[in-house]
Design a protein around this motif. Sequence first.
Motif, PDB file in Angstrom:
ATOM      1  N   ILE A  12      29.498   9.911   2.957  1.00  0.00           N
ATOM      2  CA  ILE A  12      29.947   9.385   4.247  1.00  0.00           C
ATOM      3  C   ILE A  12      31.096  10.228   4.795  1.00  0.00           C
ATOM      4  O   ILE A  12      31.121  10.570   5.980  1.00  0.00           O
ATOM      5  CB  ILE A  12      30.374   7.908   4.112  1.00  0.00           C
ATOM      6  CG1 ILE A  12      29.158   7.026   3.805  1.00  0.00           C
ATOM      7  CG2 ILE A  12      31.084   7.424   5.373  1.00  0.00           C
ATOM      8  CD1 ILE A  12      29.518   5.609   3.358  1.00  0.00           C
ATOM      9  N   ILE A  13      32.056  10.565   3.940  1.00  0.00           N
ATOM     10  CA  ILE A  13      33.211  11.351   4.378  1.00  0.00           C
ATOM     11  C   ILE A  13      32.776  12.754   4.794  1.00  0.00           C
ATOM     12  O   ILE A  13      33.238  13.282   5.815  1.00  0.00           O
ATOM     13  CB  ILE A  13      34.314  11.387   3.295  1.00  0.00           C
ATOM     14  CG1 ILE A  13      34.882   9.979   3.052  1.00  0.00           C
ATOM     15  CG2 ILE A  13      35.419  12.379   3.666  1.00  0.00           C
ATOM     16  CD1 ILE A  13      35.537   9.332   4.264  1.00  0.00           C
ATOM     17  N   ARG A  14      31.885  13.372   4.028  1.00  0.00           N
ATOM     18  CA  ARG A  14      31.386  14.706   4.408  1.00  0.00           C
ATOM     19  C   ARG A  14      30.703  14.659   5.771  1.00  0.00           C
ATOM     20  O   ARG A  14      30.893  15.546   6.614  1.00  0.00           O
ATOM     21  CB  ARG A  14      30.427  15.247   3.349  1.00  0.00           C
ATOM     22  CG  ARG A  14      31.112  15.861   2.152  1.00  0.00           C
ATOM     23  CD  ARG A  14      30.166  16.689   1.284  1.00  0.00           C
ATOM     24  NE  ARG A  14      28.897  16.043   1.016  1.00  0.00           N
ATOM     25  CZ  ARG A  14      28.644  15.247  -0.022  1.00  0.00           C
ATOM     26  NH1 ARG A  14      29.586  14.997  -0.910  1.00  0.00           N
ATOM     27  NH2 ARG A  14      27.451  14.721  -0.195  1.00  0.00           N
ATOM     28  N   LYS A  15      29.906  13.621   6.002  1.00  0.00           N
ATOM     29  CA  LYS A  15      29.217  13.462   7.288  1.00  0.00           C
ATOM     30  C   LYS A  15      30.237  13.328   8.415  1.00  0.00           C
ATOM     31  O   LYS A  15      30.097  13.958   9.467  1.00  0.00           O
ATOM     32  CB  LYS A  15      28.307  12.238   7.250  1.00  0.00           C
ATOM     33  CG  LYS A  15      27.587  11.965   8.547  1.00  0.00           C
ATOM     34  CD  LYS A  15      26.749  10.692   8.463  1.00  0.00           C
ATOM     35  CE  LYS A  15      26.177  10.331   9.811  1.00  0.00           C
ATOM     36  NZ  LYS A  15      25.552   9.009   9.802  1.00  0.00           N
ATOM     37  N   LEU A  16      31.264  12.519   8.204  1.00  0.00           N
ATOM     38  CA  LEU A  16      32.297  12.336   9.214  1.00  0.00           C
ATOM     39  C   LEU A  16      33.027  13.654   9.478  1.00  0.00           C
ATOM     40  O   LEU A  16      33.272  14.018  10.634  1.00  0.00           O
ATOM     41  CB  LEU A  16      33.280  11.245   8.772  1.00  0.00           C
ATOM     42  CG  LEU A  16      34.455  10.980   9.708  1.00  0.00           C
ATOM     43  CD1 LEU A  16      33.987  10.588  11.100  1.00  0.00           C
ATOM     44  CD2 LEU A  16      35.354   9.893   9.105  1.00  0.00           C
ATOM     45  N   GLU A  17      33.361  14.375   8.428  1.00  0.00           N
ATOM     46  CA  GLU A  17      34.052  15.656   8.592  1.00  0.00           C
ATOM     47  C   GLU A  17      33.177  16.664   9.339  1.00  0.00           C
ATOM     48  O   GLU A  17      33.690  17.451  10.144  1.00  0.00           O
ATOM     49  CB  GLU A  17      34.490  16.191   7.233  1.00  0.00           C
ATOM     50  CG  GLU A  17      35.631  15.386   6.636  1.00  0.00           C
ATOM     51  CD  GLU A  17      36.035  15.800   5.242  1.00  0.00           C
ATOM     52  OE1 GLU A  17      37.230  15.672   4.914  1.00  0.00           O
ATOM     53  OE2 GLU A  17      35.155  16.252   4.463  1.00  0.00           O
ATOM     54  N   ARG A  18      31.877  16.637   9.115  1.00  0.00           N
ATOM     55  CA  ARG A  18      30.974  17.516   9.871  1.00  0.00           C
ATOM     56  C   ARG A  18      30.999  17.140  11.353  1.00  0.00           C
ATOM     57  O   ARG A  18      31.018  18.020  12.220  1.00  0.00           O
ATOM     58  CB  ARG A  18      29.547  17.436   9.327  1.00  0.00           C
ATOM     59  CG  ARG A  18      29.317  18.262   8.079  1.00  0.00           C
ATOM     60  CD  ARG A  18      27.840  18.424   7.752  1.00  0.00           C
ATOM     61  NE  ARG A  18      27.129  17.160   7.629  1.00  0.00           N
ATOM     62  CZ  ARG A  18      27.021  16.454   6.497  1.00  0.00           C
ATOM     63  NH1 ARG A  18      27.578  16.887   5.382  1.00  0.00           N
ATOM     64  NH2 ARG A  18      26.341  15.329   6.468  1.00  0.00           N
ATOM     65  N   ARG A  19      31.013  15.848  11.635  1.00  0.00           N
ATOM     66  CA  ARG A  19      31.048  15.393  13.033  1.00  0.00           C
ATOM     67  C   ARG A  19      32.355  15.791  13.703  1.00  0.00           C
ATOM     68  O   ARG A  19      32.375  16.175  14.866  1.00  0.00           O
ATOM     69  CB  ARG A  19      30.872  13.878  13.110  1.00  0.00           C
ATOM     70  CG  ARG A  19      29.441  13.452  12.795  1.00  0.00           C
ATOM     71  CD  ARG A  19      29.250  11.963  12.870  1.00  0.00           C
ATOM     72  NE  ARG A  19      29.533  11.483  14.208  1.00  0.00           N
ATOM     73  CZ  ARG A  19      29.879  10.238  14.482  1.00  0.00           C
ATOM     74  NH1 ARG A  19      29.992   9.344  13.521  1.00  0.00           N
ATOM     75  NH2 ARG A  19      30.101   9.855  15.713  1.00  0.00           N
ATOM     76  N   VAL A  20      33.459  15.700  12.973  1.00  0.00           N
ATOM     77  CA  VAL A  20      34.770  16.070  13.505  1.00  0.00           C
ATOM     78  C   VAL A  20      34.880  17.588  13.619  1.00  0.00           C
ATOM     79  O   VAL A  20      35.485  18.109  14.544  1.00  0.00           O
ATOM     80  CB  VAL A  20      35.893  15.501  12.605  1.00  0.00           C
ATOM     81  CG1 VAL A  20      37.248  16.084  12.962  1.00  0.00           C
ATOM     82  CG2 VAL A  20      35.920  13.979  12.687  1.00  0.00           C
ATOM     83  N   GLY A  21      34.300  18.286  12.669  1.00  0.00           N
ATOM     84  CA  GLY A  21      34.349  19.745  12.676  1.00  0.00           C
ATOM     85  C   GLY A  21      35.469  20.339  11.853  1.00  0.00           C
ATOM     86  O   GLY A  21      35.753  21.534  11.951  1.00  0.00           O
ATOM     87  N   ALA A  22      36.112  19.485  11.031  1.00  0.00           N
ATOM     88  CA  ALA A  22      37.210  19.967  10.194  1.00  0.00           C
ATOM     89  C   ALA A  22      37.457  18.961   9.073  1.00  0.00           C
ATOM     90  O   ALA A  22      37.111  17.782   9.200  1.00  0.00           O
ATOM     91  CB  ALA A  22      38.485  20.134  11.018  1.00  0.00           C
ATOM     92  N   PRO A  23      38.065  19.403   7.973  1.00  0.00           N
ATOM     93  CA  PRO A  23      38.371  18.485   6.877  1.00  0.00           C
ATOM     94  C   PRO A  23      39.406  17.432   7.292  1.00  0.00           C
ATOM     95  O   PRO A  23      40.368  17.730   7.992  1.00  0.00           O
ATOM     96  CB  PRO A  23      38.953  19.382   5.778  1.00  0.00           C
ATOM     97  CG  PRO A  23      38.547  20.763   6.141  1.00  0.00           C
ATOM     98  CD  PRO A  23      38.408  20.784   7.629  1.00  0.00           C
ATOM     99  N   LEU A  24      39.188  16.215   6.845  1.00  0.00           N
ATOM    100  CA  LEU A  24      40.134  15.122   7.053  1.00  0.00           C
ATOM    101  C   LEU A  24      40.932  14.851   5.786  1.00  0.00           C
ATOM    102  O   LEU A  24      41.993  14.236   5.842  1.00  0.00           O
ATOM    103  CB  LEU A  24      39.384  13.856   7.480  1.00  0.00           C
ATOM    104  CG  LEU A  24      38.607  13.980   8.789  1.00  0.00           C
ATOM    105  CD1 LEU A  24      37.706  12.762   8.998  1.00  0.00           C
ATOM    106  CD2 LEU A  24      39.542  14.186   9.958  1.00  0.00           C
TER     107      LEU A  24
END
Length: 89
Positions: A36-48
């Motif tokens: 889930i976190i990887r998917k979100l980071e892909r959507r944001v375009g950067a590591p969270l």
Amino acid sequence: MLERPELEAFLTLSEELHFGRTADRMHVSTGRVSQIIRKLERRVGAPLFERNSRSVALTPLGLRMHEEVLPAARQLRTALHNARALAPA
């Protein structure tokens, strides 16, 4: 717009800073939290989050996102609580 699992995983991991505890709180596997976190980071375009074998920490971008998302999440929880309290029995 954040999907509910993304919001829950992001906020919980931001609090726990530990994938295992986040998974326990969400009642899912650590692999699912990571996914889930990887998917979100892909959507944001950067590591969270910065991760290594010993720790998890918010990146500056993750910290800013947390600060901006948290009030909205609290408002959603309050609205749901109020709706439940006012719903006919």
